[in-house]
Design an enzyme around this catalytic site. Structure first.
Site, short mmCIF file in Angstrom:
data_model
loop_
_atom_site.label_atom_id
_atom_site.label_comp_id
_atom_site.label_asym_id
_atom_site.label_seq_id
_atom_site.Cartn_x
_atom_site.Cartn_y
_atom_site.Cartn_z
N GLU A 445 2.17 -3.91 -15.50
CA GLU A 445 1.72 -5.31 -15.48
C GLU A 445 2.24 -5.99 -16.76
O GLU A 445 3.29 -6.58 -16.75
CB GLU A 445 0.20 -5.42 -15.37
CG GLU A 445 -0.28 -4.85 -14.04
CD GLU A 445 -1.48 -5.58 -13.46
OE1 GLU A 445 -1.57 -6.80 -13.56
OE2 GLU A 445 -2.33 -4.88 -12.88
N GLU A 727 -10.47 -1.90 -19.82
CA GLU A 727 -10.52 -2.86 -18.71
C GLU A 727 -11.80 -2.68 -17.91
O GLU A 727 -12.45 -3.63 -17.52
CB GLU A 727 -9.31 -2.61 -17.80
CG GLU A 727 -9.28 -3.49 -16.56
CD GLU A 727 -8.02 -3.26 -15.75
OE1 GLU A 727 -7.48 -2.14 -15.80
OE2 GLU A 727 -7.58 -4.20 -15.07
C1 BGC Z 1 -5.10 -7.52 -14.58
C2 BGC Z 1 -6.21 -8.37 -15.12
C3 BGC Z 1 -6.12 -9.67 -14.41
C4 BGC Z 1 -6.48 -9.35 -13.00
C5 BGC Z 1 -6.67 -10.52 -12.13
C6 BGC Z 1 -5.40 -7.24 -13.16
O1 BGC Z 1 -4.53 -6.40 -12.54
O2 BGC Z 1 -4.86 -6.39 -15.33
O3 BGC Z 1 -6.52 -8.31 -16.39
O4 BGC Z 1 -6.75 -10.74 -14.95
O5 BGC Z 1 -5.58 -8.42 -12.45
O6 BGC Z 1 -6.89 -10.16 -10.91
#
Ligand code: BGC
Length: 854
Positions: A445, A727
């Site tokens: 990402e 996260e």
């Molecule tokens: C990210 C997040 C993001 C989110 C939104 C994820 O895969 O890592 O931090 O804001 O997707 O859906």
């Protein structure tokens, strides 16, 4: 004595090269006297002079600035007692729109059609043949892709990933290098251009060639000879190109492959050719914060596994690259370095959650001693495995890579776990401030997810001066806004289709970044320009939100209830396990978001003198809060459907009528107690839950939640050995293993995501008590909140006026407070006994008797 303690142009104390026709000049003052204010300052740039009482980004308004020119800036300040101080600096103009005497070049023979991977790095070179002595030489360069420049093999500049990540269709940065001392008559200029973000494989769908079919390079070398003559050497077909260089592979996610054993003499160079780009971005001198190497990280342990692989632990999770000091090696010896955030039980690297990111550096040695550190990729890691070399033959360290941002603040207190939490927030910030604000630095990402920085910006602004970093990104936010008013969920857009949302619609909280980030910056730095720049974007966005929220009748016209799959809702809320349940809370989160963004946009309109707009947004926000309370609550402070975020948002935003606010806080506290003081909020609620409790008579519950070490809580992560913010609150179980696995969230498990570190603002604003009342802290409060056995806390933050300090301790029933108030600001102090006093600039020592209630 009055002193100018810092003087900056475009936020930079030195080395500013700018294309801004009105560069902003800022300065801070210090004095050994108390109660000092600036009376006036005289700012001189060349033959332009202005008198001002402002210290923040005073714009140059003189004659049109010439390109490639150095300008001296002088500031003379006088305080209210007639004391004066002076300082000077200089800045240089960039191209100021001058047409490049150079062409974009590429390798016409390089046809690259493979999907999901990055192109082979291209190398360009030009052999110079300078007949005269060089007095000065400046090199201007940029690329489609990311580039590294060398002159005669020596690296030019210290930046990584130039030209940086922007919305390439709209704007691109170019870099300026003073190479005067590096050139001799026969110097060879070399550039390596990897795919980077523009051409390389990026976003989790691994799209490549998003902005161009292959890499391209643009450079202009401007030489002034000792005899005064000038020569310009630009990229054109006299340059050569190859893909046979030592960089065999470079990809943001997958890593880098470098072959130091190749015979450089045998590389086949061919003629480069002019390249037609797909679009014409606006090329501007660097205006962000370039990525550089900062801390050199040393491993805390090294273990040899049975297969001979070495596992190094750096003791800290971070973003960066390894640095191998190879003491001896055979030509052709291949070394492989893999990266991970956590280990498996058997001590091997757990790379599962990196998803498709290979995060591997492969290096083929030449004979003898040598050094290697990747330049065209980065990884998020704490652990590495090294194979292909013995421990004795290599010295392993790593470089933390992040944007060149100034550390502005810190928080420490008598509780070591809270101190570690603060450090974790700092490290997650560093790891995710890599040219743009990213979500995470390790898996496939590392994108500019808008929602993450939307909620984290206030905390970030306490810890760092990120003005340039955020301004650069906000320009992309503005450029990427869709004609519908909606904003993409990741900026810059690099081509992905997130199935659950359609950015042409407005997406609450994520799109809110266009309001929340400029507002956070304005409050922290006092810079009105960011509001002026972003206001049209905010206005259009909030109107789009209002449109999408408007499908209902009666009060439901103000409840945003489009299908939940079109929202992120209470993203990662730990009290419900499924993504669809997080999204299922979108009615509440989206409606509260609409209240908040319309209220703030109304305030911005007011500041900018847009009275009609201000009235429109104010009325809209009132209707939305009324609808929230009428539809979702019993009117007496109780939610019909109860969950933490549903209370937190209206409490913190003051959407409840005053007379039920305390009752609502009581109900939230009950919920929190029922969950054993564990957190139940997702992205939207997490930054505010402690404020919502503490500001409404539930300080005790707020502190118990902050200090809780049960899962999920902030300190559970610390107890589990976290060195960054996770996260997912339950990223590791009590045995140090990840209990989530593939739970339908697409293995969304990162151990370096700053969003829930947004609690950092509470440490500064409540525990230390530093809170801006006016933008830039021109007026601010210090109102410390002691609790849960804390015996001291100290926070400081560097504002546009100077450093604010709040430093308290409790000793033998006495509360002792030391504060520092910068020149030009005023502070209202409220001591725990309720006594209020006012201070102008200076250092003060205060005290009162203290009886702990919480
Ligand atoms: C990210 C997040 C993001 C989110 C939104 C994820 O895969 O890592 O931090 O804001 O997707 O859906």
């Amino acid at each position: 004595m009055l002193k100018i303690s810092s003087l900056t142009v475009e936020h930079l104390p030195e080395g500013c090269v700018t294309d801004n026709p009105n560069p902003g000049i800022s300065f801070r003052l210090e004095s050994d006297r108390q109660n000092v204010t600036l009376k006036r300052a005289r700012i001189t740039v060349g033959d332009w002079m202005t008198e001002t009482d402002s210290q923040i980004l005073v714009p140059y308004k003189g004659k049109k600035l010439k390109p490639f020119t150095k300008y001296k800036v002088e500031v003379r300040a006088e305080d209210d007692a007639g004391e004066t101080a002076g300082a000077e600096t200089e800045f240089e103009t960039g191209r100021m729109g001058m047409v490049w005497k150079a062409q974009w070049i590429s390798d016409p023979e390089y046809i690259f059609t493979e999907k999901k991977v990055s192109p082979v790095p291209m190398m360009f070179r030009k052999k110079l043949n300078l007949k005269k002595k060089v007095k000065q030489a400046k090199l201007y360069a940029t690329a489609m892709g990311i580039y590294e420049l060398m002159i005669d093999g020596a690296k030019v500049g210290d930046q990584y990933f130039a030209p940086g990540f922007t919305s390439y269709k709209h704007e691109m940065q170019y870099q300026t290098y003073d190479v005067s001392g590096m050139l001799n008559g026969e110097s060879v200029l070399t550039a390596v251009v990897a795919g980077g973000w523009a051409v390389g494989s990026f976003v989790f769908t691994r799209i490549n060639r998003f902005d161009a079919d292959r890499q391209a390079f643009l450079a202009e070398l401007r030489i002034t000879y000792e005899d005064g003559l000038e020569e310009i050497i630009g990229t054109d077909e006299t340059w050569e190109v190859t893909e046979d260089g030592p960089y065999r592979m470079a990809d943001i996610y997958d890593g880098e492959t470098y072959d130091a054993a190749i015979d450089k003499e045998k590389i086949f160079w061919r003629k480069a050719a002019p390249e037609q780009l797909r679009f014409t971005p606006n090329l501007m001198a660097d205006y962000g914060s370039p990525v550089k190497a900062h801390e050199e990280m040393k491993p805390v342990s090294c273990k040899k596994r049975q297969d001979g692989t070495l596992i190094y632990d750096f003791g800290q999770n971070f973003a960066g690259v390894v640095k191998l000091g190879i003491k001896r090696a055979k030509k052709g010896q291949a070394i492989t370095v893999k990266h991970a955030e956590i280990l498996n039980r058997d001590g091997s690297l757990n790379t599962r959650f990196l998803r498709t990111a290979k995060a591997t550096a492969m290096y083929t040695c030449r004979e003898g001693a040598q050094e290697y550190s990747p330049r065209l990729t980065y990884m998020g890691f704490r652990y590495i495995s090294v194979s292909g070399i013995d421990k004795e033959d290599v010295n392993v360290t790593a470089l933390a890579l992040y944007s060149d941002i100034e550390r502005a603040g810190d928080f420490t207190c008598s509780n070591d776990m809270l101190n570690r939490l603060q450090q974790n927030i700092i490290w997650s910030s560093k790891s995710n401030f890599v040219d743009i604000p990213t979500d995470c630095p390790q898996r496939d990402e590392r994108m500019g997810w808008t929602g993450d920085i939307a909620v984290f910006a206030p905390t970030a602004c306490f810890n760092f001066d990120i003005s340039r970093f955020l301004d650069k990104w906000l320009l992309d936010v503005k450029s990427e806004q869709l004609s519908t008013g909606g904003l993409p969920n990741t900026v810059p857009v690099q081509g992905y289709g997130f199935p659950a949302t359609m950015p042409s619609m407005a997406i609450d909280w994520w799109g809110d970044a266009c309001v929340l980030v400029p507002w956070a910056q304005y409050m922290a730095k006092g810079n009105e320009q960011v509001l002026r720049d972003m206001y049209p974007t905010m206005k259009k966005y909030v109107k789009a939100c209002r449109f999408w929220a408007g499908f209902g009748i009666g009060k439901h016209r103000y409840i945003w209830h489009t299908p939940s799959m079109l929202h992120f809702g209470d993203w990662v809320a730990p009290d419900v396990p499924k993504m669809s349940q997080w999204q299922g809370r979108s009615k509440w989160t989206a409606t509260a978001s609409l209240y908040n963004t319309s209220r703030l946009t109304g305030m911005v309109a007011d500041i900018l003198g847009e009275k009609k707009d201000a009235e429109y947004f104010r009325k809209l926000s009132e209707k939305v809060s009324d609808a929230y309370v009428s539809v979702f609550t019993d009117g007496k402070g109780k939610m019909k459907e109860e969950f933490q975020t549903a209370y937190v948002l209206p409490l913190w935003f003051h959407m409840f009528p005053e007379n039920v606010q305390a009752k609502a806080a009581e109900n939230l506290a009950k919920l929190v107690k029922a969950s054993d003081y564990c957190i139940g909020t997702g992205f939207p609620g997490t930054p505010y839950i402690l404020f919502a409790l503490a500001d409404n008579g539930q300080e005790d519950t707020a502190f118990k939640m902050l200090m809780n070490t049960k899962c999920p809580s902030w300190l559970y992560e610390v107890k589990s050995g976290a060195t960054t913010i996770w996260e997912r609150w339950d990223g590791l179980d009590e045995n140090g293993e990840c209990p989530i696995g593939d739970d339908g969230t697409d293995m969304m498990i990162s151990y370096n995501h700053y969003a829930s570190g947004a609690v950092g603002a509470f440490l500064y604003q409540r525990v230390a008590g530093i809170e801006a009342v006016e933008p830039g802290y021109r007026r601010f409060n210090i109102r410390p909140l002691a609790g849960c056995g804390l015996t001291y806390a100290k926070a400081s933050t560097l504002t546009s006026y100077g450093r604010i300090v709040s430093d308290w301790k409790i000793q033998d029933g006495t509360f002792l407070l030391d504060i520092e108030v910068p020149v030009g600001t005023r502070c209202t102090v409220t001591l725990p006994d309720g006594k209020v006093s006012e201070y102008g600039s200076g250092k003060y020592h205060l005290s009162c008797t203290y009886k702990s209630t919480i």
